[in-house]
Design an enzyme around this catalytic site. Sequence first.
Site, PDB file in Angstrom:
ATOM      1  N   HIS A  47      -2.193   1.273   0.977  1.00 55.92           N
ATOM      2  CA  HIS A  47      -2.659   0.611  -0.242  1.00 55.92           C
ATOM      3  C   HIS A  47      -2.552   1.641  -1.362  1.00 55.92           C
ATOM      4  CE1 HIS A  47      -5.082  -1.330   2.962  1.00 55.92           C
ATOM      5  NE2 HIS A  47      -5.082  -2.415   2.223  1.00 55.92           N
TER       6      HIS A  47
ATOM      7  N   ASP B 279      -5.361   4.043  -1.306  1.00 56.17           N
ATOM      8  CA  ASP B 279      -5.480   4.994  -0.188  1.00 56.17           C
ATOM      9  C   ASP B 279      -4.872   6.335  -0.566  1.00 56.17           C
ATOM     10  OD1 ASP B 279      -6.190   2.731   1.288  1.00 56.17           O
ATOM     11  OD2 ASP B 279      -4.199   2.529   2.201  1.00 56.17           O
TER      12      ASP B 279
HETATM   13  C1  XLS Z   1      -8.039  -6.339   6.447  1.00 52.58           C
HETATM   14  C2  XLS Z   1      -6.601  -6.279   6.433  1.00 52.58           C
HETATM   15  C3  XLS Z   1      -6.000  -5.210   5.529  1.00 52.58           C
HETATM   16  C4  XLS Z   1      -4.547  -5.495   5.265  1.00 52.58           C
HETATM   17  C5  XLS Z   1      -3.971  -4.709   4.140  1.00 52.58           C
HETATM   18  O1  XLS Z   1      -8.629  -7.004   7.274  1.00 52.58           O
HETATM   19  O2  XLS Z   1      -6.175  -6.125   7.758  1.00 52.58           O
HETATM   20  O3  XLS Z   1      -6.184  -3.947   6.070  1.00 52.58           O
HETATM   21  O4  XLS Z   1      -3.759  -5.263   6.393  1.00 52.58           O
HETATM   22  O5  XLS Z   1      -4.652  -4.911   2.969  1.00 52.58           O
END
Ligand code: XLS
Length: 443
Positions: free
Chosen positions: A100, A103
């Site tokens: 993200h 991140d």
């Molecule tokens: C949350 C999601 C998230 C997505 C990416 O439950 O899994 O991590 O994969 O935003």
Amino acid sequence: MKDFFPEVPYVRYEGPDSNNRFAFRFYNPDEKIEGKKMRDHLRFAMSYWHTLCAEGSDMFGRGTGDKSFGGRSVDEMFRNKAYAAFELMSKLDIDFFCFHDRDIAPEGNTLAGTNENLLRMASLIKELMDSTGKKVLWGTANCFNHPRYMHGAGTSPNANVFAFAAAQIKKAIEVSVSLGAKGYVFWGGREGYETLLNTDMKKELDNMAYLMRMAVDYGRSIGFSGDFYIEPKPKEPTKHQYDFDAATVIGFLKKYGLEKDFKLNIEANHATLAGHTFAHELATARINGVFGSIDANEGDDLLGWDTDRFPTNVYTTTECMLEVMRAGGFVNGGLNFDAKTRRPSFTGEDIALAYIAGMDAYALGLRIAAAIRADGRIDEFLNSRYASYSTGIGKKISDRTTSLEELESYALSMGEVTDNSSGRQEYLENIINSVMFSGSWRK
Ligand code: XLS
Ligand code: CA
Ligand code: CA
């Protein structure tokens, strides 16, 4: 450069009988299965958020791990996360990562400042990618953590929030493209609702689709040739997430004419949260031509939430790899370990051991799936089960050349149906066990 995981050595394949906990027993990256290297079948990715950011906090307690990586300032902390990420990918022989925007770089006081942080960190990450050969599987924007997104982002009732999210997504697409990503994910973080008393569902969905349309047009205009993905999830954080499951998302994509640019990123734990098996969600994507990528993790049978455990259940990884192979394999997608260690497993070593467990579970799944295909009994049974559609009235049904009138007179002259045959579920389940435990997959 500092060694951030000094306790973790370079992990190599040593075969099923190895007792070395820092070895792969089943994942042999360059070994070929059905003519293709295991690494190209599996396309493993590290999730940046769980691995470099999440410290194990939950509703009842703060983090147990430390992901500051010795950084004394925010800037140094994020730089060290990046070095640590590439060290771990190199040690674990993981070719891809997913991230993200938030991140990899911290938010600043303004959007412009945040964007500057992001671009600065992206250029460091690009250098590390170039020197290690690691690649981005997909990028995404975190439009759910900040309080501004309390009512959603693309589905917010507040147009200013929609505009902010659009700006954030634009930048995240630019950064993903500049890092050579072949995927860009929309996971509907807070795109859902708690009560219809305050929610105009139609307006929210129309707006979300418009945001996605703009994202596609913009992405294509700056040279993004990969796949956009929607990642279905039924609940958490909102009570009713709009992207409930694969079938719901496919309906949405078709309604808004987005199905040519979007595929699905299916997460195992989200499938089970929706009351489906993981394989069901993968098959739904496959038969609708939108199979894209996978978030590899697993839920807990006894817990009703998104546990994001590292996957170790080999029945599930086998079913998954059967589906992936049926779909023709990954094109731009791969297996992203959207998974975290349990809160008491708080050390760097635990993270490495968790990835090894997940990678070996998928390597086993791949080996067993290939052996099941070579064995042929399951495919043969499946085909023969529908044999009645190849001749006579069945052929006419297959060719779409019959009518209700003709079928009625056929049924009237037939009398009762007398030729049903067994579904043989138990026999088929035993074939899986016999292939799995006879060790025929070792050949
Ligand atoms: C949350 C999601 C998230 C997505 C990416 O439950 O899994 O991590 O994969 O935003
Ligand atoms: Ca996910
Ligand atoms: Ca999840």
